[in-house]
Design a protein around this motif. Structure first.
Motif, PDB file in Angstrom:
ATOM      1  N   CYS A   1       0.861  -1.176   0.000  1.00 52.04           N
ATOM      2  CA  CYS A   1       0.000   0.000   0.000  1.00 52.04           C
ATOM      3  C   CYS A   1       0.894   1.223   0.000  1.00 52.04           C
ATOM      4  O   CYS A   1       1.653   1.438   0.963  1.00 52.04           O
ATOM      5  N   LEU A   2       0.833   1.990  -1.060  1.00 57.12           N
ATOM      6  CA  LEU A   2       1.625   3.204  -1.183  1.00 57.12           C
ATOM      7  C   LEU A   2       0.712   4.398  -0.965  1.00 57.12           C
ATOM      8  O   LEU A   2      -0.312   4.544  -1.638  1.00 57.12           O
ATOM      9  N   GLY A   3       1.058   5.241  -0.008  1.00 57.15           N
ATOM     10  CA  GLY A   3       0.273   6.433   0.274  1.00 57.15           C
ATOM     11  C   GLY A   3       0.787   7.632  -0.507  1.00 57.15           C
ATOM     12  O   GLY A   3       1.996   7.863  -0.569  1.00 57.15           O
ATOM     13  N   LEU A   4      -0.125   8.362  -1.111  1.00 60.37           N
ATOM     14  CA  LEU A   4       0.190   9.613  -1.811  1.00 60.37           C
ATOM     15  C   LEU A   4      -0.575  10.712  -1.103  1.00 60.37           C
ATOM     16  O   LEU A   4      -1.800  10.791  -1.194  1.00 60.37           O
ATOM     17  N   ILE A   5       0.143  11.539  -0.356  1.00 60.86           N
ATOM     18  CA  ILE A   5      -0.509  12.523   0.488  1.00 60.86           C
ATOM     19  C   ILE A   5      -0.125  13.927   0.063  1.00 60.86           C
ATOM     20  O   ILE A   5       1.024  14.212  -0.273  1.00 60.86           O
ATOM     21  N   GLY A   6      -1.120  14.810   0.039  1.00 63.74           N
ATOM     22  CA  GLY A   6      -0.888  16.204  -0.325  1.00 63.74           C
ATOM     23  C   GLY A   6      -2.129  17.023  -0.042  1.00 63.74           C
ATOM     24  O   GLY A   6      -3.222  16.485   0.119  1.00 63.74           O
ATOM     25  N   ALA A   7      -1.950  18.319   0.004  1.00 64.88           N
ATOM     26  CA  ALA A   7      -3.072  19.219   0.251  1.00 64.88           C
ATOM     27  C   ALA A   7      -4.003  19.254  -0.949  1.00 64.88           C
ATOM     28  O   ALA A   7      -3.638  18.852  -2.061  1.00 64.88           O
ATOM     29  N   SER A   8      -5.217  19.756  -0.735  1.00 60.89           N
ATOM     30  CA  SER A   8      -6.160  19.932  -1.838  1.00 60.89           C
ATOM     31  C   SER A   8      -5.548  20.859  -2.880  1.00 60.89           C
ATOM     32  O   SER A   8      -4.934  21.872  -2.542  1.00 60.89           O
ATOM     33  N   GLY A   9      -5.706  20.500  -4.160  1.00 64.05           N
ATOM     34  CA  GLY A   9      -5.170  21.311  -5.241  1.00 64.05           C
ATOM     35  C   GLY A   9      -3.735  21.021  -5.597  1.00 64.05           C
ATOM     36  O   GLY A   9      -3.173  21.679  -6.480  1.00 64.05           O
TER      37      GLY A   9
ATOM     38  N   GLU B   1      -9.235   9.326  -1.597  1.00 66.69           N
ATOM     39  CA  GLU B   1      -9.905   9.905  -0.418  1.00 66.69           C
ATOM     40  C   GLU B   1     -11.047   8.995   0.041  1.00 66.69           C
ATOM     41  O   GLU B   1     -12.136   9.449   0.396  1.00 66.69           O
ATOM     42  N   ALA B   2     -10.780   7.696   0.071  1.00 63.44           N
ATOM     43  CA  ALA B   2     -11.853   6.711   0.207  1.00 63.44           C
ATOM     44  C   ALA B   2     -12.514   6.681   1.573  1.00 63.44           C
ATOM     45  O   ALA B   2     -13.593   6.082   1.722  1.00 63.44           O
TER      46      ALA B   2
ATOM     47  N   GLU C   1      -5.445 -10.783   3.154  1.00 63.57           N
ATOM     48  CA  GLU C   1      -6.175 -11.980   2.713  1.00 63.57           C
ATOM     49  C   GLU C   1      -6.040 -12.217   1.216  1.00 63.57           C
ATOM     50  O   GLU C   1      -5.929 -13.364   0.770  1.00 63.57           O
ATOM     51  N   SER C   2      -6.070 -11.141   0.428  1.00 60.06           N
ATOM     52  CA  SER C   2      -6.125 -11.289  -1.031  1.00 60.06           C
ATOM     53  C   SER C   2      -4.871 -10.803  -1.753  1.00 60.06           C
ATOM     54  O   SER C   2      -4.830 -10.808  -2.990  1.00 60.06           O
ATOM     55  N   GLY C   3      -3.861 -10.351  -1.007  1.00 61.10           N
ATOM     56  CA  GLY C   3      -2.633  -9.880  -1.643  1.00 61.10           C
ATOM     57  C   GLY C   3      -2.843  -8.663  -2.507  1.00 61.10           C
ATOM     58  O   GLY C   3      -2.231  -8.527  -3.570  1.00 61.10           O
ATOM     59  N   LEU C   4      -3.713  -7.753  -2.064  1.00 56.85           N
ATOM     60  CA  LEU C   4      -4.068  -6.590  -2.880  1.00 56.85           C
ATOM     61  C   LEU C   4      -2.953  -5.552  -2.882  1.00 56.85           C
ATOM     62  O   LEU C   4      -2.148  -5.467  -1.952  1.00 56.85           O
ATOM     63  N   SER C   5      -2.942  -4.751  -3.941  1.00 57.80           N
ATOM     64  CA  SER C   5      -2.037  -3.606  -4.051  1.00 57.80           C
ATOM     65  C   SER C   5      -2.881  -2.344  -4.053  1.00 57.80           C
ATOM     66  O   SER C   5      -3.811  -2.216  -4.858  1.00 57.80           O
ATOM     67  N   TYR C   6      -2.569  -1.406  -3.143  1.00 57.51           N
ATOM     68  CA  TYR C   6      -3.330  -0.170  -3.017  1.00 57.51           C
ATOM     69  C   TYR C   6      -2.454   1.037  -3.320  1.00 57.51           C
ATOM     70  O   TYR C   6      -1.311   1.116  -2.849  1.00 57.51           O
ATOM     71  N   LEU C   7      -3.018   1.990  -4.035  1.00 59.06           N
ATOM     72  CA  LEU C   7      -2.476   3.345  -4.077  1.00 59.06           C
ATOM     73  C   LEU C   7      -3.498   4.215  -3.373  1.00 59.06           C
ATOM     74  O   LEU C   7      -4.618   4.401  -3.855  1.00 59.06           O
ATOM     75  N   PHE C   8      -3.130   4.729  -2.198  1.00 63.55           N
ATOM     76  CA  PHE C   8      -4.057   5.436  -1.317  1.00 63.55           C
ATOM     77  C   PHE C   8      -3.774   6.927  -1.412  1.00 63.55           C
ATOM     78  O   PHE C   8      -2.781   7.421  -0.874  1.00 63.55           O
ATOM     79  N   ILE C   9      -4.657   7.655  -2.103  1.00 65.43           N
ATOM     80  CA  ILE C   9      -4.521   9.097  -2.276  1.00 65.43           C
ATOM     81  C   ILE C   9      -5.336   9.797  -1.202  1.00 65.43           C
ATOM     82  O   ILE C   9      -6.522   9.525  -1.039  1.00 65.43           O
ATOM     83  N   SER C  10      -4.697  10.695  -0.449  1.00 65.02           N
ATOM     84  CA  SER C  10      -5.400  11.326   0.660  1.00 65.02           C
ATOM     85  C   SER C  10      -4.701  12.607   1.089  1.00 65.02           C
ATOM     86  O   SER C  10      -3.538  12.839   0.752  1.00 65.02           O
ATOM     87  N   HIS C  11      -5.438  13.425   1.833  1.00 65.86           N
ATOM     88  CA  HIS C  11      -4.824  14.575   2.503  1.00 65.86           C
ATOM     89  C   HIS C  11      -4.697  14.307   3.999  1.00 65.86           C
ATOM     90  O   HIS C  11      -4.204  15.139   4.753  1.00 65.86           O
TER      91      HIS C  11
END
Length: 259
Positions: free
Chosen positions: A38-46, A179-180, A202-212
């Motif tokens: 799971c890779l997090g991509l974090i940044g402010a709005s805009g 922003e889930a 459980e399922s070996g999922l790969s996530y790209l998690f975009i959020s602020h």
């Protein structure tokens, strides 16, 4: 699994010629992620992070640079068509699935839950396989009888669980979480984040998690990219080193959480 290399994208300013009025949004974005992380991509709005998400899902094409998924350049090799089960579709279909921030507008309010889950499966035998749809609900810890409910009969947390199940239905290589959890109550956010962690194992999922939201990102992610003004400005591979970030905008995001 995913490689983003020197991606540039700008949008035309209203009422101007393209060359004179292009506003740069993505400015040489480069990063990679491994299968099963799971890779997090974090940044402010805009900051451009959701625009980058659209490039990664194939719905926007960069002006320069490339995006490789499973070793192939998604914008130039017909990857979407091959994984789209022979039907024309925008984006990458079953290769990349998306869970959006606004669960209420990301589903058709006239659909029953079974129709929502079957939407990515149209044209396949699984679309009408009730046992498979029940199994999807079981993955997100919802009972079988929810298949016959409509979206307005569900709480926000329940509906976002349905959206997560829909994202998993086509067995994607990558799940993009845009922003889930940010529209959910804090207690429900924690429940959904815990569910996502469990599903990943459980399922070996790969996530790209975009959020602020740094707290959500650190709860779920293995690594973090700090994003600002269309660029990756800092990368943290060991969350124990989070307090040692050097970039000014990264420190401001951390300070906002600790305040």
């Amino acid at each position: 699994m995913l490689q983003v290399e020197n991606v540039h994208l700008g949008f035309k300013k209203k009422g101007t010629f393209w060359r004179a009025g292009s506003k740069p949004i993505l400015k040489g974005v480069t990063f990679h992620m491994r299968r099963g992380e799971c890779l997090g991509l974090i940044g402010a709005s805009g900051s451009g992070k959701s625009t980058l998400g659209r490039v990664i899902t194939g719905t926007l094409r960069p002006q320069r640079g490339l995006v490789r998924l499973l070793g192939e350049d998604i914008h130039h090799t017909g990857l979407a068509a091959r994984f789209g089960r022979g039907r024309p579709r925008r984006g990458l279909g079953g290769v990349v699935s998306i869970v959006f921030q606004d669960y209420s507008t990301s589903v058709n309010p006239r659909f029953l839950v079974r129709d929502i889950l079957a939407e990515p499966l149209r044209g396949t035998r699984l679309a009408g396989d009730i046992s498979y749809l029940k199994a999807l609900l079981a993955q997100v810890r919802l009972p079988d009888d929810y298949l016959g409910r409509k979206s307005f009969e569900l709480s926000g947390g329940e509906l976002q669980r349905v959206c997560i199940a829909r994202a998993l239905s086509a067995k994607p290589a990558l799940v993009l979480l845009d922003e889930a959890v940010s529209s959910l109550d804090v207690s429900v956010q924690f429940q959904v984040l815990e569910l996502l962690k469990t599903l990943k194992v459980e399922s070996g999922l790969s996530y790209l998690f975009i959020s602020h939201d740094l707290a959500a990102v650190t709860h779920l992610c293995d690594r973090i990219l700090f994003f600002n003004d269309g660029r990756v400005v800092e990368q943290v591979d060991d969350l124990a080193e989070l307090a040692n970030v050097k970039n000014c905008s990264s420190r401001q995001l951390i300070a906002a959480v600790l305040a």
